[in-house]
Scaffold this motif. Sequence first.
Motif, short mmCIF file in Angstrom:
data_model
loop_
_atom_site.label_atom_id
_atom_site.label_comp_id
_atom_site.label_asym_id
_atom_site.label_seq_id
_atom_site.Cartn_x
_atom_site.Cartn_y
_atom_site.Cartn_z
N ALA A 58 5.06 -9.00 9.29
CA ALA A 58 3.68 -9.23 8.73
C ALA A 58 3.92 -9.39 7.14
O ALA A 58 3.39 -8.32 6.51
CB ALA A 58 2.92 -7.91 9.12
N ASP A 77 -1.19 -10.33 5.30
CA ASP A 77 -2.19 -9.54 6.31
C ASP A 77 -3.55 -9.77 5.54
O ASP A 77 -3.60 -10.27 4.48
CB ASP A 77 -1.91 -8.15 6.03
N PHE A 78 -4.78 -9.33 6.23
CA PHE A 78 -6.21 -9.27 5.62
C PHE A 78 -6.00 -8.33 4.53
O PHE A 78 -5.67 -7.30 4.64
CB PHE A 78 -7.11 -8.97 6.30
N ALA A 79 -6.85 -8.72 3.28
CA ALA A 79 -6.98 -7.78 2.40
C ALA A 79 -8.45 -7.87 2.00
O ALA A 79 -9.06 -8.83 2.34
CB ALA A 79 -6.24 -8.03 1.00
N GLY A 80 -8.86 -6.72 1.35
CA GLY A 80 -10.36 -6.79 0.88
C GLY A 80 -11.20 -6.43 2.42
O GLY A 80 -10.67 -6.04 3.45
N ARG A 81 -12.59 -6.65 2.07
CA ARG A 81 -13.41 -6.41 3.21
C ARG A 81 -14.75 -7.27 2.89
O ARG A 81 -15.15 -7.84 1.82
CB ARG A 81 -13.88 -4.90 3.05
N PHE A 117 1.88 -9.61 -0.20
CA PHE A 117 1.91 -8.41 -1.09
C PHE A 117 2.52 -9.23 -2.33
O PHE A 117 3.32 -10.08 -2.37
CB PHE A 117 3.07 -7.39 -0.71
N PRO A 173 2.01 -0.77 -7.11
CA PRO A 173 2.50 -1.90 -6.05
C PRO A 173 3.94 -1.00 -5.61
O PRO A 173 4.20 -1.09 -4.33
CB PRO A 173 3.18 -3.13 -6.87
N MET A 199 2.85 1.35 -2.83
CA MET A 199 2.58 0.69 -1.84
C MET A 199 3.99 0.38 -0.99
O MET A 199 3.93 0.37 0.43
CB MET A 199 1.69 -0.63 -1.90
N GLU A 200 5.09 -0.13 -1.79
CA GLU A 200 6.15 -0.53 -1.17
C GLU A 200 6.86 0.80 -0.40
O GLU A 200 7.24 0.51 0.65
CB GLU A 200 6.84 -1.20 -2.09
N THR A 258 4.77 -3.54 6.62
CA THR A 258 5.31 -3.99 5.75
C THR A 258 4.31 -3.69 4.46
O THR A 258 3.10 -3.31 4.70
CB THR A 258 5.06 -5.55 5.94
N PRO A 259 4.68 -3.92 3.29
CA PRO A 259 3.99 -3.62 2.09
C PRO A 259 2.69 -4.51 2.26
O PRO A 259 1.34 -4.05 1.68
CB PRO A 259 4.77 -4.47 0.97
N ALA A 260 2.63 -5.75 2.78
CA ALA A 260 1.16 -6.49 2.85
C ALA A 260 0.22 -5.82 3.79
O ALA A 260 -0.88 -5.90 3.43
CB ALA A 260 1.73 -7.98 3.34
N GLU A 261 0.71 -5.22 4.71
CA GLU A 261 0.10 -4.18 5.64
C GLU A 261 -0.82 -3.12 4.97
O GLU A 261 -1.85 -2.77 4.97
CB GLU A 261 0.66 -3.92 6.87
N ARG A 276 -1.10 -2.99 1.50
CA ARG A 276 -2.13 -3.59 0.59
C ARG A 276 -3.39 -3.79 1.51
O ARG A 276 -4.50 -3.81 0.98
CB ARG A 276 -1.75 -4.71 -0.06
N GLY A 277 -3.13 -4.56 2.78
CA GLY A 277 -4.22 -4.68 3.31
C GLY A 277 -5.28 -3.76 3.68
O GLY A 277 -6.47 -3.82 3.66
N SER A 282 -6.71 -2.01 0.45
CA SER A 282 -7.73 -2.79 -0.44
C SER A 282 -9.16 -2.80 0.45
O SER A 282 -10.13 -3.31 0.16
CB SER A 282 -7.43 -4.25 -0.32
N PHE A 283 -9.17 -2.25 1.80
CA PHE A 283 -10.37 -2.33 2.55
C PHE A 283 -11.34 -1.06 1.88
O PHE A 283 -12.30 -1.38 2.04
CB PHE A 283 -9.85 -1.85 4.09
#
Lengths: 937, 198
Positions: free
Chosen positions: A176, A179-183, A192, B42, B45-46, B55-58, B60-61, B64-65
Amino acid sequence: MAEPQAGPPGTVTFTLDGRRVTGREGELVISAAERAGVYIPRFCYHPRLAPVGMCRMCLVEVVGPRGATLQPACIATVEEGGEIVTDSPKVKKAQDGILEFLLINHPLDCPVCDKGGECPLQDQTLAYGPGESRFVEEKRHFAKPIALSELVLLDRERCIQCGRCTRFAEEVAGEAQIDFAGRGERLEVAMFPTRPFTSYFSGNTVQICPVGALTATPYRFTARPWDLDQVESTCTTCAVGCRVAVQSSANRLTRLLGLDSEPVNHSWLCDKGRFAYEAVNGDEVRAGPAAADGRPVTLGSSHPRGAFAGEVIETASKVGRVTEPMVRAGDRHVRAGWSRALAEAARRLGEVRAAHGPEAIAVLGGGRLTNEGAYAWTKLAKAVLGTDSVDAQLGDGLPAELVLALPRATIDETCSAPVVVLIGGDVREELPVLFLRLRRAVLDGRTRIVEVSPRSTALTQYAAVSLRVRPGDVPAVARILAGQPGPLPSHPAGPACSPEQLAQARALVEAAGGEAGSSVVVAYGRSSLAEDPSFDAAAVSTLAVAWPGARFLPLLRRGNVHGALDMGMAPGILPGRTSLEGGRAWFVEHWGSVPRARGKAATEVLQSAAEGGPGSVRALVLVGCDPLQDFPDAALAARALAGAEVVVAVAGHPSPALDHADVVLPVAVAHERPGTTTNIEGRVTRLGQKLVPPGLAWPDWTIATALADELGYDLAIGSVTEIAEEIERVAPAYRGFSPGYLDQVSGHDGLVVPLGTADAPPVAPIDPMATPGIGQVEQQGAPPRAGLTETVERELLAALHPEPAGEGAPAPMRRPAVEPVALPPPDHYSLRLVSTRRLYDRSSAVVGSPSLEPLVPPARALANPSELARLGVQDGERVRVTSPRGQVVLEAGADAGVPKGVLVVEFNLAEPAGAPNAASALIDATVPVNDVRLETL
Amino acid sequence: MSYFNAAMAARARQLVSLYPKARSALVPLCHLAQEQDGWLRPEAMEEIAELVGVTPAEVRGTASFYDMLHTEPVGRYVVSICTNIACLLDGAAELLDHASERLGVPVGGTTADGVFTLEEAECLADCDHPPCVQVNHRFVRTTTADAFDRLIDELAAGGRTEEIPPHGTLVRIRRSGGLRVPPDEIARERAQRAQGDG
């Protein structure tokens, strides 16, 4: 009127728009309706991804206890007696509304969008949309495009948040990285900041994106769909055999898209397979702005096309290709026409044969050929030249007798076997799409993997048991798995895997159904290119003897190497999985003659050519291979090429070995010639021709017949079809196999040879919403499945069970007994070298592709952290690695997945300061294992 | 090298062990990282990704919500002014304009000295004292432009630290009673669930 009775078990009957329709139990409304001929519009739904119901485009009326309600058809399942309405005013209004909402934030920049003309949003807006928008305000604006990786660009304002890409990355690829970020309206697909989308499967997200939000750098702005032509084919970048639609414009390849093939690739491709077509175009590459000023490229920010790999310059001369026959004149090559080059090649080979006998000629390579090309070359070598020293594997494979004699498992059988014993390297690096299949099989609980590998791999985290082995350990581990307890080879650091792990693995095998091994599939390849192949071969052989009921999936990775072996391109082998001795009478009858005795394999050929002397190999014919790059031992290959009196090279791409060639013959490569190919499971599929070969290049089989003509023999084959017919007639494993079947609708996913061993599953129709770009290009006048004949299913099924072979046909091959060579004991001062494969290496397909070439990592010296600490070496420090063969200077890397006492140098990666293939500068292919020393500078 | 300091790292491990699935600790760990630095770096988050197995992307995802998790640096004081209906009717827009002018930053911006970040907020649940203002998520009951200016002066001078802790601090008194469910019971529960899944 009485209610109709319920259907057979496992099915449900429901009402769809007033019709009685039958669906499968638990089936989604969207797919049941589609099979019943009712198309429901959709964006987020993809048949190969779990449904999420995010886009709401597929709303239909489902009649329940509280009356009819709008529900997403990709979430609702069909129920016995249920009622679904897809065409009511309420549904139409919902579709109108959803599309109007989606288009509020969509830029409608179709004229400059790559997806224009093949866009599900465009197509479905036209079919189901409101026609006009009430939104008059300013739309969103974002910086664009954002580089998610060097291959994938993101235009955020086009995104409709269906999540196909993020779901693919997590669900299918298991990474993954996006991924979606924000809203809300600021929701965006994001990586990332410091971790780009480096997945080997990133191109699939571009393929399934239903809008133009994700685009691939190699294709972006190169063509419009209505200008594309296409043909259905098979990817031969590795041996999995993924089905693809190959698209071109003006005799240049523009794009490859994965076809949904149920037995093989489930519509996915790896990025190497998807983008390595660039090497076929053979464009010149000029260093781009990012490369020119030497600054590293910052990902996640806006980039113009070409910033990564440099600008691609289309040239008429095709710098990345060999386009003209050439002969040596002194120390350089001069252009020669075909007649002169062929005459020269025939004269030189004839002289060697007259002076030293046919055994002095060797033919290397063949994995790049079509089955028909491989057959023609085998016939030329074995019936005309008279040599059995033919080898499609370049010291990186396994004994052909073993591979061909073992009972074969299909990929589907492997992915549903209770236990898979995996011996070899990293499947994700070598056969990427097979990794996706195995990963899914494990996550679905269909299979458990016992992994035996020299270092941890991408599959290790999915394996039930993962056993580390050092070079030479595999046979002992195999004996223990087979229930013959014994010690592992001793090592000062202790065994690489624990007795508990071995016991656990053995227990898994026992629990899965006993001693015959009938519930076990053994998937096997080469663990390491720095050890003798007899170790892996002996391990597989041990399991085959211990488990008579087990089936085997070979993981030899190079293009059509399985087809080449099937066609006899190995010493001691004749076409159709026949041994030289077993098939002698049969082939003398059909061919006139066969070689007197078993010839040499690639390693022996190169050794012989290097050493010279009486009875040695004096002429090398290289058929689409370069021993300097492909053979594990570069020094031996170089001495062999220097020692050979005559070198004839049949080549599509320039490579270092051509410098040694006396005659260079240009050849058509993948997508430039028709034919068939055979994958790891023995599945034969159609290769489509999309391009006219560049310059004067010919297909392999034409070169073979022309060379035979020059030598005064008639190969008696005049077309690809004639060769296919001859293969069917003389090659026992291909008996009954007519390529005509591949042109029928049901034959598109190919047939497994020998026929009768596996059924042909139904072929999925092309789904323009799941994989946009194939169906739409077809509608615009370019069908990928040209010359289709409607299937007569009965005929096809009958063909799967051909008549037994006639009188005199060769018997099936017997499994050879393989004994490992003696393993020398380790010493305390050395590390044992392991060389595994990487997906992006310095092979000509990658180096010739401007988009992939920057992704090739530098070679590193990887060892266990405790080993580095013992040697006083820091992670990242530059070290000198020395073997008896040579030395290289590399960056040291700590890798906990490498056992103690082992040093990993991955194959065919460049040493920063020198050797183009650091591993092959160290490996001696003539010794059982390679020991190296590591010292700081 | 852990990103979290020793105390935070111990608390992070405790948080992970609190849930049957490590992933559930993702948001609490984001709060923890924000408590350490005032925002989600960052590196944080890592490390969180590693701790909970995503994952870091998750990370962040997810982060950021939520508006209260900041993935960009913020000032020592985050000033939030509600502009929902009750506050809007009582001059929230005017107060926000004033605040922006007084601090010299646009809404969403941070002052050059890194002391103040100004943000527009959705309902902060103090509708009987509109317009509602929070500093580091503490109500300050500052409803006029003058009062706002005094507040800013006080904070800039280093005052009111008792009342308003650094940004990211959720509670200053840790629950001292320990875990409500003993760790061995959680472990037992997990083992049972794992068996059930298999």
